[in-house]
Write an enzyme that holds these catalytic residues in place. Structure first.
Site, PDB file in Angstrom:
ATOM      1  N   GLY A 291     -23.283  -1.067  -4.889  1.00 24.00           N
ATOM      2  CA  GLY A 291     -23.661  -0.893  -6.278  1.00 24.00           C
ATOM      3  C   GLY A 291     -25.114  -0.481  -6.435  1.00 24.00           C
ATOM      4  O   GLY A 291     -25.617   0.390  -5.717  1.00 24.00           O
TER       5      GLY A 291
ATOM      6  N   PHE B  76     -13.182  -4.799   0.426  1.00 25.78           N
ATOM      7  CA  PHE B  76     -14.213  -4.072  -0.329  1.00 25.78           C
ATOM      8  C   PHE B  76     -15.585  -4.317   0.310  1.00 25.78           C
ATOM      9  O   PHE B  76     -16.558  -4.634  -0.378  1.00 25.78           O
ATOM     10  CB  PHE B  76     -14.206  -4.520  -1.796  1.00 25.78           C
ATOM     11  CG  PHE B  76     -14.630  -3.435  -2.775  1.00 25.78           C
ATOM     12  CD1 PHE B  76     -14.555  -2.091  -2.442  1.00 25.78           C
ATOM     13  CD2 PHE B  76     -15.099  -3.774  -4.032  1.00 25.78           C
ATOM     14  CE1 PHE B  76     -14.948  -1.109  -3.334  1.00 25.78           C
ATOM     15  CE2 PHE B  76     -15.485  -2.802  -4.939  1.00 25.78           C
ATOM     16  CZ  PHE B  76     -15.411  -1.464  -4.578  1.00 25.78           C
ATOM     17  N   PRO B  77     -15.698  -4.161   1.640  1.00 21.13           N
ATOM     18  CA  PRO B  77     -16.934  -4.541   2.334  1.00 21.13           C
ATOM     19  C   PRO B  77     -18.108  -3.602   2.095  1.00 21.13           C
ATOM     20  O   PRO B  77     -19.248  -3.984   2.331  1.00 21.13           O
ATOM     21  CB  PRO B  77     -16.523  -4.508   3.811  1.00 21.13           C
ATOM     22  CG  PRO B  77     -15.447  -3.469   3.869  1.00 21.13           C
ATOM     23  CD  PRO B  77     -14.677  -3.646   2.575  1.00 21.13           C
ATOM     24  N   LEU B  78     -17.848  -2.382   1.627  1.00 17.33           N
ATOM     25  CA  LEU B  78     -18.926  -1.398   1.501  1.00 17.33           C
ATOM     26  C   LEU B  78     -19.609  -1.409   0.145  1.00 17.33           C
ATOM     27  O   LEU B  78     -20.552  -0.648  -0.081  1.00 17.33           O
ATOM     28  CB  LEU B  78     -18.384   0.012   1.771  1.00 17.33           C
ATOM     29  CG  LEU B  78     -17.854   0.255   3.185  1.00 17.33           C
ATOM     30  CD1 LEU B  78     -17.355   1.683   3.316  1.00 17.33           C
ATOM     31  CD2 LEU B  78     -18.933  -0.023   4.216  1.00 17.33           C
TER      32      LEU B  78
ATOM     33  N   TYR C 103       0.847  -1.189   0.000  1.00 17.55           N
ATOM     34  CA  TYR C 103       0.000   0.000   0.000  1.00 17.55           C
ATOM     35  C   TYR C 103       0.884   1.241   0.000  1.00 17.55           C
ATOM     36  O   TYR C 103       1.354   1.691   1.038  1.00 17.55           O
ATOM     37  CB  TYR C 103      -0.923   0.013   1.209  1.00 17.55           C
ATOM     38  CG  TYR C 103      -1.936  -1.111   1.240  1.00 17.55           C
ATOM     39  CD1 TYR C 103      -2.164  -1.925   0.134  1.00 17.55           C
ATOM     40  CD2 TYR C 103      -2.661  -1.376   2.401  1.00 17.55           C
ATOM     41  CE1 TYR C 103      -3.091  -2.952   0.182  1.00 17.55           C
ATOM     42  CE2 TYR C 103      -3.591  -2.398   2.450  1.00 17.55           C
ATOM     43  CZ  TYR C 103      -3.800  -3.181   1.333  1.00 17.55           C
ATOM     44  OH  TYR C 103      -4.711  -4.215   1.394  1.00 17.55           O
TER      45      TYR C 103
END
Length: 293
Positions: free
Chosen positions: A222, A217-219, A72
């Site tokens: 879409g 990417f839990p949020l 990162y």
């Protein structure tokens, strides 16, 4: 108005706890550092002081589990963690990863050579200011290197006291079983959210074996977050945001679930963490579950 707080109350606590590897307790709703570096997860943060403020605020509101990686930035997120939080509070658990190299913004290339993994562990120890890394995760299995060589090196590092627990990222059930036959695997980290559940069999395997499941990417919601849909209606009912409901669903989905939503904003951090207190009814949970089915 979404559920947020400007106080120092323990917003994360209602998410409950999970013991990584059976002996390392963390508050289940953690924080992921991937959004702290610049665009493409490359270079320094857009606002250095804001990044430091977010990390310190996370501790203030009860977050104890911080997930990062050498890639990162690269190196940026680990250095920010040390600057913001070192010396770490006794209950703070730092997880990092190695095994993905960077050749530019948005470019990620697996390298699982044992000497490289050992080098990156040593560098992470230095950057984080630690003598032992609580959870060291193989960021990707390198298909060009035998799995036993990659896992074997992590096991050697664990036996030397440089890491406490071993984790894997983006693996199948079969790969997890192969790795677990060589060394104790404490966690896996795979893409998983309300809208994307390809890793459901892996989650079920983790539940059956007491392995922590870290959904990255839990949020992501879409099209599910349309205001006139089930998610939007439930969000209004709880005076919450669709993102908060997505986190509440993850926490309810499994006791081994360890969501690590990331943000570079203190406001969004508070909002995300407030999701820990949202209690979905059985009907709401079932309706949300059906959305992605």
């Amino acid at each position: 108005m979404s559920q947020t707080s400007s106080s120092t109350e323990n917003l994360a606590a209602p998410s409950g706890t999970f013991s990584i590897g059976g002996d390392l307790p963390v508050v289940r709703l953690g924080y992921g550092t991937m959004q702290l570096p610049g665009e493409g997860v490359w270079g320094p943060p857009r606002d250095h002081d804001a990044a430091i403020a977010v990390l310190r605020r996370a501790v203030e509101i009860g977050v104890t589990f911080f997930d990062t990686a050498d890639s990162y930035g690269p190196e940026t997120a680990e250095a920010l963690l040390k600057e913001a939080l070192h010396p770490y509070a006794d209950d703070v658990v730092v997880a990092t990863k190695a095994g993905l190299t960077r050749q530019g913004p948005g470019i990620w290339t697996p390298v699982g050579n044992p000497a490289y993994l050992r080098q990156q562990c040593e560098l992470s120890l230095r950057r984080l200011g630690l003598e032992t890394i609580d959870l060291f995760q193989l960021h990707r299995i390198d298909p060009a290197v035998p799995l036993e060589d990659q896992v074997g090196e992590l096991l050697a590092l664990r036996d030397e006291g440089k890491i406490r627990h071993i984790g894997l990222s983006e693996v199948s059930v079969e790969q997890l079983e192969m790795a677990a036959a060589m060394a104790p695997i404490a966690t896996v980290q795979n893409l998983f959210n309300l809208a994307k559940r390809d890793a459901e069999p892996l989650l079920e395997h983790c539940e059956a074996h007491g392995i922590g499941f870290i959904p990255w990417f839990p949020l992501a919601t879409g099209e599910l977050s349309a205001t006139d849909g089930v998610l939007g209606e439930a969000a209004k009912e709880h005076d919450a945001t669709p993102s908060q409901l997505a986190l509440a669903w993850l926490l309810r989905r499994s006791p081994v679930m360890l969501p690590i939503p990331g943000t570079s904003s203190v406001e969004h951090l508070d909002s995300n963490t407030a999701a820990a207190a949202i209690e979905l009814s059985d009907e709401e949970y079932d309706a949300l579950t059906a959305l992605g089915g």
